[in-house]
Design a protein around this motif. Sequence first.
Motif, PDB file in Angstrom:
ATOM      1  N   PRO A  89       0.810  -1.229   0.000  1.00  0.00           N
ATOM      2  CA  PRO A  89       0.000   0.000   0.000  1.00  0.00           C
ATOM      3  C   PRO A  89       0.837   1.270   0.000  1.00  0.00           C
ATOM      4  CG  PRO A  89      -0.087  -1.097   2.146  1.00  0.00           C
ATOM      5  CD  PRO A  89       0.554  -2.057   1.187  1.00  0.00           C
ATOM      6  N   SER A  90       2.057   1.214   0.569  1.00  0.00           N
ATOM      7  CA  SER A  90       2.907   2.406   0.578  1.00  0.00           C
ATOM      8  C   SER A  90       3.302   2.801  -0.846  1.00  0.00           C
ATOM      9  CB  SER A  90       4.159   2.166   1.424  1.00  0.00           C
ATOM     10  OG  SER A  90       4.897   1.067   0.937  1.00  0.00           O
ATOM     11  N   ALA A  91       3.536   1.804  -1.712  1.00  0.00           N
ATOM     12  CA  ALA A  91       3.866   2.087  -3.115  1.00  0.00           C
ATOM     13  C   ALA A  91       2.679   2.738  -3.810  1.00  0.00           C
ATOM     14  CB  ALA A  91       4.260   0.798  -3.830  1.00  0.00           C
ATOM     15  N   LEU A  92       1.486   2.294  -3.472  1.00  0.00           N
ATOM     16  CA  LEU A  92       0.277   2.856  -4.065  1.00  0.00           C
ATOM     17  C   LEU A  92       0.123   4.326  -3.680  1.00  0.00           C
ATOM     18  CD1 LEU A  92      -2.001   1.670  -5.839  1.00  0.00           C
ATOM     19  CD2 LEU A  92      -3.347   1.368  -3.762  1.00  0.00           C
ATOM     20  N   ILE A  93       0.453   4.655  -2.440  1.00  0.00           N
ATOM     21  CA  ILE A  93       0.367   6.038  -1.967  1.00  0.00           C
ATOM     22  C   ILE A  93       1.356   6.920  -2.743  1.00  0.00           C
ATOM     23  CG2 ILE A  93       0.814   7.548   0.020  1.00  0.00           C
ATOM     24  CD1 ILE A  93      -0.240   5.187   1.751  1.00  0.00           C
ATOM     25  N   LYS A  94       2.569   6.412  -2.980  1.00  0.00           N
ATOM     26  CA  LYS A  94       3.564   7.184  -3.723  1.00  0.00           C
ATOM     27  C   LYS A  94       3.121   7.409  -5.167  1.00  0.00           C
ATOM     28  CE  LYS A  94       7.485   5.713  -0.888  1.00  0.00           C
ATOM     29  NZ  LYS A  94       8.758   4.962  -0.840  1.00  0.00           N
ATOM     30  N   ILE A  95       2.512   6.382  -5.756  1.00  0.00           N
ATOM     31  CA  ILE A  95       1.998   6.515  -7.125  1.00  0.00           C
ATOM     32  C   ILE A  95       0.877   7.546  -7.173  1.00  0.00           C
ATOM     33  CG2 ILE A  95       0.738   5.306  -8.962  1.00  0.00           C
ATOM     34  CD1 ILE A  95       2.285   2.769  -8.130  1.00  0.00           C
ATOM     35  N   ILE A 148       3.290  10.918  16.002  1.00  0.00           N
ATOM     36  CA  ILE A 148       4.315  10.006  15.470  1.00  0.00           C
ATOM     37  C   ILE A 148       3.811   8.565  15.616  1.00  0.00           C
ATOM     38  CG2 ILE A 148       6.774   9.398  15.508  1.00  0.00           C
ATOM     39  CD1 ILE A 148       7.310  11.981  17.016  1.00  0.00           C
ATOM     40  N   PRO A 149       2.864   8.140  14.785  1.00  0.00           N
ATOM     41  CA  PRO A 149       2.285   6.800  14.896  1.00  0.00           C
ATOM     42  C   PRO A 149       3.235   5.716  14.386  1.00  0.00           C
ATOM     43  CG  PRO A 149       1.395   7.915  12.982  1.00  0.00           C
ATOM     44  CD  PRO A 149       2.243   8.925  13.699  1.00  0.00           C
ATOM     45  N   SER A 150       3.133   4.541  14.986  1.00  0.00           N
ATOM     46  CA  SER A 150       3.945   3.406  14.540  1.00  0.00           C
ATOM     47  C   SER A 150       3.102   2.163  14.276  1.00  0.00           C
ATOM     48  CB  SER A 150       5.030   3.091  15.582  1.00  0.00           C
ATOM     49  OG  SER A 150       4.446   2.869  16.853  1.00  0.00           O
ATOM     50  N   THR A 151       1.778   2.267  14.428  1.00  0.00           N
ATOM     51  CA  THR A 151       0.863   1.167  14.126  1.00  0.00           C
ATOM     52  C   THR A 151      -0.339   1.738  13.374  1.00  0.00           C
ATOM     53  OG1 THR A 151      -0.479   1.398  16.143  1.00  0.00           O
ATOM     54  CG2 THR A 151       1.512   0.012  16.291  1.00  0.00           C
ATOM     55  N   PRO A 152      -1.073   0.889  12.648  1.00  0.00           N
ATOM     56  CA  PRO A 152      -2.276   1.371  11.950  1.00  0.00           C
ATOM     57  C   PRO A 152      -3.286   1.999  12.907  1.00  0.00           C
ATOM     58  CG  PRO A 152      -1.648  -0.777  11.104  1.00  0.00           C
ATOM     59  CD  PRO A 152      -0.777  -0.524  12.289  1.00  0.00           C
ATOM     60  N   GLU A 153      -3.395   1.447  14.118  1.00  0.00           N
ATOM     61  CA  GLU A 153      -4.334   1.983  15.099  1.00  0.00           C
ATOM     62  C   GLU A 153      -3.919   3.398  15.528  1.00  0.00           C
ATOM     63  OE1 GLU A 153      -4.670  -2.128  14.558  1.00  0.00           O
ATOM     64  OE2 GLU A 153      -2.885  -1.048  15.296  1.00  0.00           O
ATOM     65  N   GLU A 154      -2.622   3.590  15.760  1.00  0.00           N
ATOM     66  CA  GLU A 154      -2.123   4.919  16.126  1.00  0.00           C
ATOM     67  C   GLU A 154      -2.275   5.895  14.964  1.00  0.00           C
ATOM     68  OE1 GLU A 154       1.275   3.460  19.366  1.00  0.00           O
ATOM     69  OE2 GLU A 154       1.882   4.328  17.440  1.00  0.00           O
ATOM     70  N   LEU A 196       0.288   4.024   5.124  1.00  0.00           N
ATOM     71  CA  LEU A 196       0.715   5.308   5.688  1.00  0.00           C
ATOM     72  C   LEU A 196       1.749   5.102   6.794  1.00  0.00           C
ATOM     73  CD1 LEU A 196      -2.766   7.082   5.862  1.00  0.00           C
ATOM     74  CD2 LEU A 196      -0.867   7.687   4.348  1.00  0.00           C
ATOM     75  N   VAL A 197       1.545   4.069   7.611  1.00  0.00           N
ATOM     76  CA  VAL A 197       2.503   3.752   8.681  1.00  0.00           C
ATOM     77  C   VAL A 197       3.823   3.282   8.086  1.00  0.00           C
ATOM     78  CG1 VAL A 197       3.002   2.175  10.581  1.00  0.00           C
ATOM     79  CG2 VAL A 197       0.771   3.257  10.430  1.00  0.00           C
ATOM     80  N   ASP A 198       3.747   2.408   7.073  1.00  0.00           N
ATOM     81  CA  ASP A 198       4.966   1.887   6.444  1.00  0.00           C
ATOM     82  C   ASP A 198       5.825   3.006   5.870  1.00  0.00           C
ATOM     83  OD1 ASP A 198       4.162  -0.652   7.079  1.00  0.00           O
ATOM     84  OD2 ASP A 198       3.406  -1.147   5.077  1.00  0.00           O
ATOM     85  N   VAL A 199       5.180   4.032   5.316  1.00  0.00           N
ATOM     86  CA  VAL A 199       5.909   5.161   4.751  1.00  0.00           C
ATOM     87  C   VAL A 199       6.614   5.959   5.844  1.00  0.00           C
ATOM     88  CG1 VAL A 199       5.632   7.398   3.601  1.00  0.00           C
ATOM     89  CG2 VAL A 199       4.473   5.379   2.684  1.00  0.00           C
ATOM     90  N   ARG A 200       5.987   6.061   7.020  1.00  0.00           N
ATOM     91  CA  ARG A 200       6.501   6.919   8.084  1.00  0.00           C
ATOM     92  C   ARG A 200       7.504   6.240   9.015  1.00  0.00           C
ATOM     93  NH1 ARG A 200       3.189  11.556   9.303  1.00  0.00           N
ATOM     94  NH2 ARG A 200       3.944  11.410  11.436  1.00  0.00           N
ATOM     95  N   ILE A 201       7.344   4.950   9.256  1.00  0.00           N
ATOM     96  CA  ILE A 201       8.168   4.249  10.258  1.00  0.00           C
ATOM     97  C   ILE A 201       9.677   4.471  10.079  1.00  0.00           C
ATOM     98  CG2 ILE A 201       8.948   1.933  10.916  1.00  0.00           C
ATOM     99  CD1 ILE A 201       6.068   1.111  11.207  1.00  0.00           C
ATOM    100  N   PRO A 202      10.223   4.398   8.849  1.00  0.00           N
ATOM    101  CA  PRO A 202      11.671   4.619   8.705  1.00  0.00           C
ATOM    102  C   PRO A 202      12.118   6.006   9.145  1.00  0.00           C
ATOM    103  CG  PRO A 202      10.745   3.607   6.725  1.00  0.00           C
ATOM    104  CD  PRO A 202       9.588   4.042   7.564  1.00  0.00           C
TER     105      PRO A 202
END
Length: 328
Positions: free
Chosen positions: A31-37, A203-209, A232-238
């Motif tokens: 899903p993170s790739a989809l967001i970038k696209i 600064i969320p690190s899980t989908p729930e946050e 959205l979380v996958d994009v931000r975690i790094p």
Amino acid sequence: MDLDVLNMFVIAGGTLAIPILAFVASFLLWPSALIKIYYWYWRRALGMQIRYANYDDYRFCFSYRGRPGFRPSILMLHGFSAHKDMWLSVVKFLPKNLHLVCVDMPGHEGTTRSSLDDYSINGQVKRIHQFVECIKLNRKPFHLIGTSMGGNVAGVYAARYPAEICSLSLVCPAGLPYPTDNKFLKQLRELKESERMDRVPLIPSTPEEMADMLKLCSYVRFKVPQQILQGLVDVRIPHNEFYRKLFLEIADEKSRHALHENMSKIKAPTQIIWGKQDQVLDVSGADVLAKSISDCQNSAAQIPTVYLQNQAAASMRVFSLVSGIASI
């Protein structure tokens, strides 16, 4: 049925199935790739182009549309943990003949991130000035827009470099002592007292946050699919370690009230935009600014303090400001 016709239907069906399957696979697995696209497509549709500018060994990433002309150029500064593409929802309301520049703030997205850099508000103002000089945006006065953390930076920038700014828009800016404490500020105070600043809601690190953060930052309630939340979380975690460092910098004593300490030095015609239902930075800050920025009401552009509840309305208000400035 004729064999050639059947083959044609099979080929056509297969051709259509490939992008559909790719979309479904991206939605479920990446899903993170989809967001970038999605952002790439939106930039392309609005005519925004990405470029880089170097100041010594420091690189700025920015998007732009149009060229400098008779009307003032517009520089847009995004907020904490966002990026230049957050302005796309505003760009779509603005005339295509305006020169627009949206820059990634220091350490964000494509702009250089260094552990040695100064991410205080003063440090960020210095970096943005370097960017402005790099692209020669200050050949003539330009219009500056900033929101949240970017609003803090924009206000201090206008105070430090008054000759470069012809007008200023502050959209729910940070950097003020707010007369009214909201839920978020109270929560931050509790986290600081308990020494749990690693649990900042922004600064969320899980989908729930992430879902909780979207509720905190959005007035309009909407259901976000779990896969999109995960993306959205996958994009931000790094970047979360950097976001924590940055948050501590801008919440520190020397940055927390930077706009408040400099607002009396702002001389440019100023517009204040704030949502009445803002849950992060209380709308009471708008009156603090309106009473302290000199000639806020009586400047050449006659720009009033305004309160808005949604981004589309804010976009149109920014458009009205730019149109007014262009006609002076």
